[in-house]
Every structure is written in structure tokens, then in C-alpha cells.
Enzyme design. Structure first.
Site, PDB file in Angstrom:
ATOM      1  N   SER A 125       1.283  -0.898   0.047  1.00  0.00           N
ATOM      2  CA  SER A 125       0.188  -0.296   0.249  1.00  0.00           C
ATOM      3  C   SER A 125       0.774   1.232  -0.287  1.00  0.00           C
ATOM      4  CB  SER A 125      -0.863   0.325   1.010  1.00  0.00           C
ATOM      5  OG  SER A 125      -1.343   1.491   0.930  1.00  0.00           O
ATOM      6  N   TYR A 143      -1.479  -0.884  10.009  1.00  0.00           N
ATOM      7  CA  TYR A 143      -1.586  -0.948   8.554  1.00  0.00           C
ATOM      8  C   TYR A 143       0.171  -0.356   7.899  1.00  0.00           C
ATOM      9  CZ  TYR A 143      -3.108  -1.049   4.036  1.00  0.00           C
ATOM     10  OH  TYR A 143      -3.629  -0.925   2.646  1.00  0.00           O
TER      11      TYR A 143
HETATM   12  N1  LIG Z   1      -8.506  -0.165  -2.437  1.00  0.00           N
HETATM   13  C1  LIG Z   1      -7.453   1.093  -2.133  1.00  0.00           C
HETATM   14  O1  LIG Z   1      -7.136   1.934  -2.083  1.00  0.00           O
HETATM   15  C2  LIG Z   1      -5.678   0.701  -1.667  1.00  0.00           C
HETATM   16  C3  LIG Z   1      -4.848   0.840  -1.550  1.00  0.00           C
HETATM   17  C4  LIG Z   1      -3.377   0.642  -0.651  1.00  0.00           C
HETATM   18  C5  LIG Z   1      -3.418  -0.764  -0.464  1.00  0.00           C
HETATM   19  N2  LIG Z   1      -4.564  -1.908  -1.111  1.00  0.00           N
HETATM   20  C6  LIG Z   1      -4.761  -3.324  -0.863  1.00  0.00           C
HETATM   21  O2  LIG Z   1      -4.972  -3.747  -1.276  1.00  0.00           O
HETATM   22  C7  LIG Z   1      -5.523  -5.129  -1.393  1.00  0.00           C
HETATM   23  C8  LIG Z   1      -8.205  -5.229  -0.698  1.00  0.00           C
HETATM   24  O3  LIG Z   1      -7.106  -5.398  -2.169  1.00  0.00           O
HETATM   25  P1  LIG Z   1      -8.594  -5.468  -2.928  1.00  0.00           P
HETATM   26  O4  LIG Z   1      -9.254  -4.350  -3.344  1.00  0.00           O
HETATM   27  O5  LIG Z   1      -9.209  -6.799  -4.220  1.00  0.00           O
HETATM   28  O6  LIG Z   1      -9.189  -6.059  -1.651  1.00  0.00           O
HETATM   29  P2  LIG Z   1     -10.620  -7.104  -0.966  1.00  0.00           P
HETATM   30  O7  LIG Z   1     -10.308  -6.170   0.191  1.00  0.00           O
HETATM   31  O8  LIG Z   1     -12.067  -6.083  -1.598  1.00  0.00           O
HETATM   32  O9  LIG Z   1     -10.484  -8.108  -0.937  1.00  0.00           O
HETATM   33  C9  LIG Z   1      -9.819  -9.509  -0.622  1.00  0.00           C
HETATM   34  C10 LIG Z   1     -10.455 -10.385  -0.619  1.00  0.00           C
HETATM   35  O10 LIG Z   1      -9.265 -10.423   0.694  1.00  0.00           O
HETATM   36  C11 LIG Z   1     -10.454 -12.330   1.327  1.00  0.00           C
HETATM   37  N3  LIG Z   1      -9.891 -12.237   2.376  1.00  0.00           N
HETATM   38  C12 LIG Z   1      -9.582 -11.225   3.418  1.00  0.00           C
HETATM   39  N4  LIG Z   1      -8.750 -11.921   4.785  1.00  0.00           N
HETATM   40  C13 LIG Z   1      -8.764 -13.118   4.629  1.00  0.00           C
HETATM   41  C14 LIG Z   1      -7.813 -14.260   5.130  1.00  0.00           C
HETATM   42  N5  LIG Z   1      -7.753 -14.005   5.769  1.00  0.00           N
HETATM   43  N6  LIG Z   1      -7.261 -15.597   4.242  1.00  0.00           N
HETATM   44  C15 LIG Z   1      -8.426 -15.775   2.906  1.00  0.00           C
HETATM   45  N7  LIG Z   1      -8.645 -14.666   2.710  1.00  0.00           N
HETATM   46  C16 LIG Z   1      -9.357 -13.825   2.794  1.00  0.00           C
HETATM   47  C17 LIG Z   1     -11.809 -11.591   1.084  1.00  0.00           C
HETATM   48  O11 LIG Z   1     -12.124 -12.252   1.357  1.00  0.00           O
HETATM   49  C18 LIG Z   1     -11.698 -10.669  -0.886  1.00  0.00           C
HETATM   50  O12 LIG Z   1     -12.290 -11.399  -0.871  1.00  0.00           O
HETATM   51  C19 LIG Z   1      -5.365  -5.172   0.131  1.00  0.00           C
HETATM   52  O13 LIG Z   1      -4.301  -5.935   0.194  1.00  0.00           O
HETATM   53  C20 LIG Z   1      -5.263  -4.151   0.474  1.00  0.00           C
HETATM   54  O14 LIG Z   1      -4.205  -3.142   1.680  1.00  0.00           O
HETATM   55  C21 LIG Z   1      -6.112  -0.933  -1.451  1.00  0.00           C
END
Ligand SMILES: NC(=O)c1ccc[n+]([C@@H]2O[C@H](COP(=O)([O-])OP(=O)(O)OC[C@H]3O[C@@H](n4cnc5c(N)ncnc54)[C@H](O)[C@@H]3O)[C@@H](O)[C@H]2O)c1
Length: 259
Positions: A147, A161
Site C-alpha cells: 500500500s 497497517y
Molecule cells: N483499495 C485501495 O485503495 C487500496 C490502497 C492500498 C492498498 N490496497 C491493498 O489492496 C488489497 C485489497 O485489494 P482488494 O480491493 O482486492 O481487496 P478486498 O479486500 O476487496 O479483497 C480481498 C479478498 O481477500 C479475502 N480475505 C480477507 N481476509 C482473508 C484471509 N484471512 N484469508 C484469505 N482471504 C482473505 C476477502 O474475502 C476478499 O475476497 C489489500 O492488500 C489492501 O491493503 C488497497
């Protein structure tokens, strides 16, 4: 020629926490469109299945694995599934990440440990599980979705985080350095303000999704948030052979926020 033809990819966290496109749901589909065979791993079977169905509906190849990365055996479970379906692994894409607001004084040990377990330790375990196969075949690519919080301070604090995502960037570099001689590349992606269901899942009750989206867009020099496809395209590039001399890089996908 498709850019990921026949590559065997494990996408960890391949679903989305809400309706629409999460970063790695989009990445899983994008990789499959380029010929990758994708194992969609998620703790929610329905979320992983939805992504796999989207891939299959386009004629791509996908399998589903319901697994929680907090399970200490998750690495072996994923590796066994990759072996069983396709005889090995070429790409590990680690995407799972959670956050909890709070500075140092507001963060309990339990909360800190939970965030680190999911954002960092599980990524290390998954890496440890795929490396022997990648080393044996002299090649592989690992992508960690970190991130921008690793290097940039938001208007609010979420220290566990920030620190866990910074450590994930360092993990990518350590893995890159240690495994370059085996033809294995490891890189991290630092998404900035990306409009995904994930963001709305963490919004506080006083802020509407529309207000939050406008606030986030206003912070970015490009004047808009990115989309899950921006992260998917960065993932595709780093996973593909086009990036075969790129390792240990932390790639900011942030519309100029840290320029
Ligand atoms: N959207 C943003 O602005 C942003 C910015 C910076 C970083 N990120 C990073 O991007 C990633 C999130 O991306 P996304 O939009 O695909 O996320 P999301 O959170 O929509 O999807 C992530 C998936 O991970 C699964 N998950 C959660 N915990 C779990 C576990 N313990 N074991 C297995 N699966 C698990 C959830 O069920 C979900 O389907 C994260 O690492 C987040 O930190 C996002």
C-alpha cells in the site's frame, strides 16, 4: 502471443469484500485473459468462485480454493492445490490485506498482531511454500500488494497497517535478493487511492461513500482515484516475462500522489 500463456498463478485474496471490482479480482481476470491458469484463493468460497466463474465465462482456466491465510498450513494447502491442478506454480500474487484505524496509543497488542499476521506473516509463509518449487524450476514471480501507506501518511493514522505494509515492501526486496540467482523475481505494488469495495468497507459511519470518494480524488494530482484495473495491469506486467529484469522494485500506482 498471450502475455501469460500457460503460466500457473496463485492469487491469494482473489475475491472482493463487496460488489464490484477489487484489485485482485481484477488481477485474476486480467491474468487469465492473457492465458494464465489461475487458482482463486479466498477465505470466502463464494468470493473465490465468483472470480473463477468470471474467468471461465470468458473461456479462461480457473480453479477455486477456499483457505484462510491465517491457517499456518495455508502455504502447503495452496502449493498442494497448484501441484494437483497444474503440476506446480509460476506466479504467487499475495493480495490479502486488512486495516484498523488508530495510532500507537489506540492500538492493542491483539489488533497489531492480527494485522501483522494477515498483512505480513501469512505472505512470508506463502512465499516459503512456493519457493522450493520455483527454485527447482529456475523461475518464478512473486507480487505482494502492499500500500502507499508504506511510505505515505494519510490524514488519519492506522499505524499497524502502515508498518505492516512497509515490512511487506521490505519482504519483497529480501526475497528478490535471496532468490535472484534462481531466476525468481519478487516485487511489491503500492496502490494509492483506488476506488474498490475494500475502501467503502472500512469507511467510518459518518462519511458517505460519495464524500469519501470525492475526498480521496481531491488528494491525487491526477484529480481522480485509480481503478482495480490499474492495479491489475501493474500486476500483469510484473508477473509477465516482460518484467524479467525487474526485481526488488516497489511500484507506486498512485496517480502522482507521491511524485
Ligand atoms: N483499495 C485501495 O485503495 C487500496 C490502497 C492500498 C492498498 N490496497 C491493498 O489492496 C488489497 C485489497 O485489494 P482488494 O480491493 O482486492 O481487496 P478486498 O479486500 O476487496 O479483497 C480481498 C479478498 O481477500 C479475502 N480475505 C480477507 N481476509 C482473508 C484471509 N484471512 N484469508 C484469505 N482471504 C482473505 C476477502 O474475502 C476478499 O475476497 C489489500 O492488500 C489492501 O491493503 C488497497
Amino acid at each position: 502471443m498471450k502475455r501469460m500463456k500457460d503460466k500457473r498463478v496463485a492469487v491469494i485474496g482473489a475475491g472482493s469484500v463487496g460488489k464490484g471490482w477489487g484489485n485482485e479480482k481484477a488481477a485474476a481476470v486480467r491474468l487469465a485473459r492473457e492465458g494464465a491458469r489461475v487458482l482463486c484463493v479466498d477465505r470466502k468460497e463464494a468470493a473465490a468462485s465468483e472470480t473463477a466463474e468470471l474467468i471461465r465465462a470468458e473461456g479462461g482456466e480457473a480453479q477455486v480454493l477456499c483457505a484462510d491465510v491465517t491457517d499456518k498450513a495455508a502455504g502447503e494447502i495452496v502449493m498442494n492445490a497448484m501441484q494437483a491442478h497444474w503440476g506446480g506454480v509460476d506466479v504467487l500474487d499475495y493480495n490479502v490485506g486488512i486495516s484498523q484505524r488508530g495510532g500507537v496509543l489506540e492500538t492493542s497488542d491483539a489488533s497489531w498482531d492480527q494485522i501483522f499476521e494477515i498483512n505480513l506473516t501469512a505472505a512470508m509463509r506463502l512465499t516459503r511454500a512456493v519457493l522450493p518449487a520455483m527454485r527447482a524450476q529456475n523461475g518464478g514471480a512473486i507480487i505482494y500488494v502492499s500500500s502507499l501507506a508504506a511510505v505515505y501518511s494519510a490524514p488519519y493514522s492506522y499505524v499497524s497497517y502502515e508498518v505492516s505494509k512497509a515490512a511487506l515492501v521490505r519482504l519483497a526486496r529480501s526475497v528478490a535478493r535471496e532468490n535472484a540467482q534462481y531466476g525468481i523475481r519478487a516485487n511489491s505494488i503500492l496502490p494509492g487511492m483506488i476506488a474498490t469495495p475494500h475502501v467503502n468497507a472500512y469507511v467510518d459511519k459518518e462519511t458517505s461513500p460519495e464524500t469519501l470518494a470525492a475526498q480521496r480524488a481531491a488528494m491525487v494530482p491526477m484529480g481522480r482515484q485509480g481503478t482495480a484495473w490499474d492495479i491489475a495491469n501493474a500486476t500483469l506486467f510484473l508477473a509477465s516475462d516482460e518484467a524479467n529484469y525487474i526485481t526488488g522494485v516497489d511500484l507506486r500506482v498512485d496517480g502522482g500522489l507521491t511524485a
